[in-house]
Scaffold this motif. Structure first.
Motif, PDB file in Angstrom:
ATOM      1  N   ALA A  55      68.789  40.274 -50.194  1.00  0.00           N
ATOM      2  CA  ALA A  55      69.175  41.529 -49.558  1.00  0.00           C
ATOM      3  C   ALA A  55      69.565  41.389 -48.093  1.00  0.00           C
ATOM      4  CB  ALA A  55      68.041  42.550 -49.698  1.00  0.00           C
ATOM      5  N   ASN A  56      68.965  40.468 -47.367  1.00  0.00           N
ATOM      6  CA  ASN A  56      69.325  40.247 -45.965  1.00  0.00           C
ATOM      7  C   ASN A  56      68.707  38.936 -45.487  1.00  0.00           C
ATOM      8  OD1 ASN A  56      66.573  40.918 -44.889  1.00  0.00           O
ATOM      9  ND2 ASN A  56      67.118  42.966 -45.654  1.00  0.00           N
ATOM     10  N   GLY A  57      68.991  38.577 -44.248  1.00  0.00           N
ATOM     11  CA  GLY A  57      68.500  37.320 -43.726  1.00  0.00           C
ATOM     12  C   GLY A  57      67.002  37.289 -43.510  1.00  0.00           C
ATOM     13  N   THR A  58      66.410  38.437 -43.211  1.00  0.00           N
ATOM     14  CA  THR A  58      64.959  38.488 -43.007  1.00  0.00           C
ATOM     15  C   THR A  58      64.217  38.208 -44.297  1.00  0.00           C
ATOM     16  OG1 THR A  58      65.236  40.091 -41.212  1.00  0.00           O
ATOM     17  CG2 THR A  58      63.052  39.914 -42.196  1.00  0.00           C
ATOM     18  N   VAL A  59      64.639  38.831 -45.383  1.00  0.00           N
ATOM     19  CA  VAL A  59      63.950  38.572 -46.649  1.00  0.00           C
ATOM     20  C   VAL A  59      64.255  37.164 -47.164  1.00  0.00           C
ATOM     21  CG1 VAL A  59      63.950  41.028 -47.188  1.00  0.00           C
ATOM     22  CG2 VAL A  59      65.705  39.575 -48.192  1.00  0.00           C
ATOM     23  N   ALA A  60      65.389  36.595 -46.769  1.00  0.00           N
ATOM     24  CA  ALA A  60      65.654  35.195 -47.106  1.00  0.00           C
ATOM     25  C   ALA A  60      64.576  34.305 -46.493  1.00  0.00           C
ATOM     26  CB  ALA A  60      67.037  34.781 -46.605  1.00  0.00           C
ATOM     27  N   LEU A  61      64.239  34.552 -45.235  1.00  0.00           N
ATOM     28  CA  LEU A  61      63.164  33.810 -44.583  1.00  0.00           C
ATOM     29  C   LEU A  61      61.826  34.055 -45.273  1.00  0.00           C
ATOM     30  CD1 LEU A  61      64.124  34.383 -40.844  1.00  0.00           C
ATOM     31  CD2 LEU A  61      63.740  32.138 -41.880  1.00  0.00           C
ATOM     32  N   HIS A  62      61.555  35.315 -45.608  1.00  0.00           N
ATOM     33  CA  HIS A  62      60.298  35.656 -46.263  1.00  0.00           C
ATOM     34  C   HIS A  62      60.181  34.936 -47.609  1.00  0.00           C
ATOM     35  CE1 HIS A  62      57.376  39.027 -47.750  1.00  0.00           C
ATOM     36  NE2 HIS A  62      56.732  37.955 -47.337  1.00  0.00           N
ATOM     37  N   LEU A  63      61.246  34.939 -48.390  1.00  0.00           N
ATOM     38  CA  LEU A  63      61.242  34.226 -49.659  1.00  0.00           C
ATOM     39  C   LEU A  63      60.986  32.733 -49.455  1.00  0.00           C
ATOM     40  CD1 LEU A  63      64.278  35.822 -51.554  1.00  0.00           C
ATOM     41  CD2 LEU A  63      61.883  35.871 -52.296  1.00  0.00           C
ATOM     42  N   ALA A  64      61.655  32.153 -48.466  1.00  0.00           N
ATOM     43  CA  ALA A  64      61.535  30.713 -48.258  1.00  0.00           C
ATOM     44  C   ALA A  64      60.106  30.314 -47.888  1.00  0.00           C
ATOM     45  CB  ALA A  64      62.512  30.259 -47.173  1.00  0.00           C
ATOM     46  N   VAL A  65      59.498  31.044 -46.951  1.00  0.00           N
ATOM     47  CA  VAL A  65      58.140  30.661 -46.549  1.00  0.00           C
ATOM     48  C   VAL A  65      57.139  30.914 -47.681  1.00  0.00           C
ATOM     49  CG1 VAL A  65      58.563  30.922 -44.079  1.00  0.00           C
ATOM     50  CG2 VAL A  65      57.714  32.872 -45.374  1.00  0.00           C
ATOM     51  N   MET A  66      57.333  31.994 -48.447  1.00  0.00           N
ATOM     52  CA  MET A  66      56.454  32.239 -49.591  1.00  0.00           C
ATOM     53  C   MET A  66      56.634  31.157 -50.649  1.00  0.00           C
ATOM     54  SD  MET A  66      56.335  36.322 -50.388  1.00  0.00           S
ATOM     55  CE  MET A  66      58.113  36.468 -50.620  1.00  0.00           C
ATOM     56  N   LEU A  68      57.476  28.140 -50.344  1.00  0.00           N
ATOM     57  CA  LEU A  68      56.950  26.844 -49.930  1.00  0.00           C
ATOM     58  C   LEU A  68      55.439  26.846 -49.769  1.00  0.00           C
ATOM     59  CD1 LEU A  68      59.808  25.843 -47.480  1.00  0.00           C
ATOM     60  CD2 LEU A  68      59.267  24.770 -49.674  1.00  0.00           C
ATOM     61  N   GLY A  69      54.805  27.971 -50.144  1.00  0.00           N
ATOM     62  CA  GLY A  69      53.363  27.978 -50.286  1.00  0.00           C
ATOM     63  C   GLY A  69      52.560  28.367 -49.070  1.00  0.00           C
ATOM     64  N   ILE A  70      53.139  29.134 -48.159  1.00  0.00           N
ATOM     65  CA  ILE A  70      52.391  29.560 -46.985  1.00  0.00           C
ATOM     66  C   ILE A  70      51.236  30.473 -47.399  1.00  0.00           C
ATOM     67  CG2 ILE A  70      53.748  31.630 -46.490  1.00  0.00           C
ATOM     68  CD1 ILE A  70      53.658  30.874 -43.545  1.00  0.00           C
ATOM     69  N   ARG A  71      50.126  30.385 -46.668  1.00  0.00           N
ATOM     70  CA  ARG A  71      48.924  31.161 -46.974  1.00  0.00           C
ATOM     71  C   ARG A  71      48.364  31.777 -45.691  1.00  0.00           C
ATOM     72  NH1 ARG A  71      50.777  30.341 -51.183  1.00  0.00           N
ATOM     73  NH2 ARG A  71      49.856  29.423 -53.067  1.00  0.00           N
ATOM     74  N   PRO A  72      47.594  32.854 -45.814  1.00  0.00           N
ATOM     75  CA  PRO A  72      46.930  33.413 -44.634  1.00  0.00           C
ATOM     76  C   PRO A  72      46.088  32.353 -43.927  1.00  0.00           C
ATOM     77  CG  PRO A  72      46.751  34.942 -46.470  1.00  0.00           C
ATOM     78  CD  PRO A  72      47.343  33.671 -47.030  1.00  0.00           C
ATOM     79  N   GLY A  73      46.191  32.338 -42.610  1.00  0.00           N
ATOM     80  CA  GLY A  73      45.475  31.350 -41.818  1.00  0.00           C
ATOM     81  C   GLY A  73      46.287  30.116 -41.490  1.00  0.00           C
ATOM     82  N   ALA A  87      59.821  34.888 -36.692  1.00  0.00           N
ATOM     83  CA  ALA A  87      58.364  34.989 -36.592  1.00  0.00           C
ATOM     84  C   ALA A  87      57.808  36.022 -37.561  1.00  0.00           C
ATOM     85  CB  ALA A  87      57.962  35.350 -35.159  1.00  0.00           C
ATOM     86  N   ASN A  88      58.535  37.109 -37.773  1.00  0.00           N
ATOM     87  CA  ASN A  88      58.042  38.158 -38.676  1.00  0.00           C
ATOM     88  C   ASN A  88      57.808  37.629 -40.082  1.00  0.00           C
ATOM     89  OD1 ASN A  88      58.075  40.070 -36.663  1.00  0.00           O
ATOM     90  ND2 ASN A  88      59.914  41.119 -37.376  1.00  0.00           N
ATOM     91  N   ALA A  89      58.701  36.774 -40.558  1.00  0.00           N
ATOM     92  CA  ALA A  89      58.561  36.234 -41.914  1.00  0.00           C
ATOM     93  C   ALA A  89      57.258  35.471 -42.066  1.00  0.00           C
ATOM     94  CB  ALA A  89      59.749  35.336 -42.251  1.00  0.00           C
ATOM     95  N   VAL A  90      56.836  34.805 -41.005  1.00  0.00           N
ATOM     96  CA  VAL A  90      55.559  34.091 -41.016  1.00  0.00           C
ATOM     97  C   VAL A  90      54.405  35.093 -41.021  1.00  0.00           C
ATOM     98  CG1 VAL A  90      54.088  32.495 -39.720  1.00  0.00           C
ATOM     99  CG2 VAL A  90      56.573  32.096 -39.842  1.00  0.00           C
ATOM    100  N   ALA A  91      54.514  36.099 -40.156  1.00  0.00           N
ATOM    101  CA  ALA A  91      53.444  37.091 -40.033  1.00  0.00           C
ATOM    102  C   ALA A  91      53.283  37.917 -41.305  1.00  0.00           C
ATOM    103  CB  ALA A  91      53.725  38.006 -38.847  1.00  0.00           C
ATOM    104  N   TYR A  92      54.383  38.187 -42.020  1.00  0.00           N
ATOM    105  CA  TYR A  92      54.299  38.937 -43.277  1.00  0.00           C
ATOM    106  C   TYR A  92      53.296  38.289 -44.245  1.00  0.00           C
ATOM    107  CZ  TYR A  92      58.809  41.180 -42.036  1.00  0.00           C
ATOM    108  OH  TYR A  92      59.825  41.870 -41.432  1.00  0.00           O
ATOM    109  N   CYS A  93      53.172  36.978 -44.154  1.00  0.00           N
ATOM    110  CA  CYS A  93      52.330  36.229 -45.093  1.00  0.00           C
ATOM    111  C   CYS A  93      50.910  36.033 -44.575  1.00  0.00           C
ATOM    112  CB  CYS A  93      52.970  34.877 -45.379  1.00  0.00           C
ATOM    113  SG  CYS A  93      54.624  34.983 -46.101  1.00  0.00           S
ATOM    114  N   GLY A  94      50.588  36.653 -43.457  1.00  0.00           N
ATOM    115  CA  GLY A  94      49.261  36.495 -42.893  1.00  0.00           C
ATOM    116  C   GLY A  94      49.067  35.193 -42.154  1.00  0.00           C
ATOM    117  N   ALA A  95      50.140  34.471 -41.908  1.00  0.00           N
ATOM    118  CA  ALA A  95      50.081  33.211 -41.170  1.00  0.00           C
ATOM    119  C   ALA A  95      50.396  33.464 -39.700  1.00  0.00           C
ATOM    120  CB  ALA A  95      51.050  32.201 -41.768  1.00  0.00           C
ATOM    121  N   THR A  96      50.266  32.437 -38.891  1.00  0.00           N
ATOM    122  CA  THR A  96      50.420  32.558 -37.442  1.00  0.00           C
ATOM    123  C   THR A  96      51.599  31.721 -36.959  1.00  0.00           C
ATOM    124  OG1 THR A  96      48.039  32.871 -37.140  1.00  0.00           O
ATOM    125  CG2 THR A  96      49.310  32.186 -35.208  1.00  0.00           C
TER     126      THR A  96
END
Length: 376
Positions: A55-66, A68-73, A87-96
Motif C-alpha cells: 500500500a505504501n513505503g511505510t508498510v513496506a518497511l513494516h512488512l520487511a522488519v516483521m 525478518l523476525g523482529i520482536r519486542p525488546g 524508525a516508525n516501522a521498528v517502533a510498530y513492532c515494539g522494538a527500539t
C-alpha cells in the motif's frame, strides 16, 4: 498556487490507457494482471527474485522488519537523517531504533558508526539510500554478517540507483520502496518489498494478506495486515516503468543544470556522490553554509517562497523528535545535525522547464549577492 512547485506528477505516458484497461477488466482491487506485471518487471530491474507490491513505503518497511523476525525488546540500527517512517516501522513492532550518524561523503549511514552501536539486543540494520544516493552496502553487509544481524535497504528515495554497478533493491536481505506522489515513479500511494528468500516470500505474502494460509482460504494461522496494492495503482506504475529511461534521463539533466548554475555560489554545497555510486535523481539537494552564504537555510526558503518557488528543508533528525528522544543515540550526530539544520531540497520533476531552473538558481544567487554587497 506556487509558480514553481517542489514536485509535480507526470502521467504523460500510457497511464490513462492502462488505468482504463484495469477498470474495464473489472479487476480494480488487489488482484489483476497489472499487479503481476509490475511485480515481475520491477523485480527484474532490481535484480531480486521476489517483489511484493504493497500500500505504501511505510508498510513496506513494516512488512520487511516483521518478516525478518523482529520482536519486542530488539534493537535496530538506523540513521537519524531519514524520514520518520524508517524508525516508525521498528517502533510498530515494539522494538527500539538506535540512531547513528551519517557519512558526510554520502549522507547515508556511516559504516564506521555501526560497530559502536551494536549490542546483544541488535537484531538488524536499516541502511537508507538517502536522497537517491546508495549507502556503502558492502561494508554494511560485512559488519552485519560478522554480528549475525539482518540488513534492509530503505530505497524509498532511490529507485534504480546503483552501487558499484549493481541496482539497489537486491543488495541486502530485503529492500523497500515508496511510490508516493512526489517520487520518481508514483501511483499516488504505493510501495514494494524486494528480496530473494523463498521462506521470506511465504511469510511476507501472509502478513500482507491478513495472515491467511495460502493453501486454506479464510484460515488465518497468524495475525496479518491488509497491506495490498490495487491493480489500478499498478497500472500507473507499469506505464511509468515503460518510460523509466526517459524519466531518469530527464531528471539527470535537471540535476546537471542545477549543478552548473549553483556550484559557483559561495556558501552553497552540492550533494556529494561517491565514485562507486550512480545517483537516483529524486530531489536536487544542497546544503547552505550560513556564515559564507550570508543567510540561513530557513531564510532562503522564505526568500524562494516570496518568488513563488516551493522548496523543502531536509528531514528533522529523528533522534530529536518527541517520540524518539529517549532512544539510544550513538556518537555526536555532528553530520546529521548539520544536514538537518542547513539542508534544502529544490524543485525537481520531469517537466520542470530549463528556464524555471534558471529562475530558481538566479533567485538563490541574487540573495547571496545582496549579502555580499552589504558586507562590502
Amino acid at each position: 498556487m506556487w509558480k514553481i512547485p517542489v514536485a509535480s506528477v507526470d502521467v504523460s505516458g500510457n497511464e490513462e490507457e492502462f488505468v482504463v484497461e484495469a477498470i474495464r477488466s473489472s479487476w480494480i482491487s488487489s488482484s489483476g494482471a497489472f499487479i503481476e506485471r509490475f511485480e515481475r518487471e520491477f523485480g527484474e530491474m532490481c535484480d531480486s527474485k521476489y517483489t511484493l507490491s504493497c500500500a505504501n513505503g511505510t508498510v513496506a518497511l513494516h512488512l520487511a522488519v516483521m518478516g525478518l523476525g523482529i520482536r519486542p525488546g530488539d534493537e535496530v540500527i538506523v540513521p537519524s537523517m531519514t524520514y520518520i517512517a524508517t524508525a516508525n516501522a521498528v517502533a510498530y513492532c515494539g522494538a527500539t531504533p538506535v540512531f547513528v550518524d551519517v557519512d558526510p561523503e554520502t549522507w547515508c549511514l556511516d559504516p564506521e558508526a555501526l560497530e559502536a552501536a551494536i549490542t546483544s539486543k541488535t537484531r538488524g540494520i536499516i541502511a537508507v539510500h538517502l536522497l537517491g544516493h546508495p549507502a556503502d552496502m558492502d561494508r554494511i553487509n560485512e559488519i552485519a554478517a560478522i554480528h549475525g544481524v539482518w540488513v534492509i535497504e530503505d530505497a524509498a528515495e532511490a529507485p534504480f540507483a546503483e552501487y558499484k554497478g549493481r541496482p539497489v533493491g537486491g543488495l541486502a536481505d530485503a529492500a523497500t520502496f515508496s511510490f508516493f506522489g512526489n517520487k520518481i515513479f508514483t501511483s499516488g500511494e504505493g510501495g514494494a518489498v524486494t528480496f530473494n528468500g523463498d521462506q521470506l516470500n511465504v511469510r511476507l505474502k501472509a502478513l500482507r494478506g491478513q495472515g491467511m494460509d495460502p493453501n486454506r482460504r479464510y484460515y488465518f494461522p497468524i495475525i496479518g495486515y491488509n497491506y495490498r496494492l490495487t491493480n489500478i495503482a499498478c497500472a500507473l506504475l507499469c506505464a511509468q516503468l515503460e518510460r523509466r529511461e526517459e524519466i531518469l534521463s530527464r531528471r539527470s539533466g535537471i540535476f546537471e543544470q542545477y549543478s552548473e548554475q549553483l556550484s559557483s555560489i559561495p556558501g552553497i554545497h552540492l550533494q556529494p556522490v561517491a565514485s562507486w555510486a550512480t545517483l537516483s535523481p529524486w530531489m536536487y539537494s544542497i546544503v547552505i553554509q550560513p556564515d559564507v552564504f550570508g543567510h540561513t537555510r530557513d531564510e532562503l526558503i522564505a526568500h524562494l517562497a516570496d518568488a513563488g518557488i516551493d522548496s523543502r528543508p531536509f528531514f528533522v533528525p529523528i533522534h530529536s523528535l518527541p517520540p524518539y528522544r529517549d532512544c539510544p543515540v550513538v556518537g555526536s550526530m555532528e553530520h546529521t545535525n548539520t544536514l538537518g539544520q542547513n539542508g534544502l531540497m529544490l524543485p525537481t520533476y520531469n517537466h520542470l522547464a530549463s528556464e524555471d531552473i534558471d529562475f530558481v538558481a538566479t533567485t538563490i544567487r541574487q540573495m547571496c549577492r545582496s549579502q555580499l554587497r552589504r558586507a562590502a
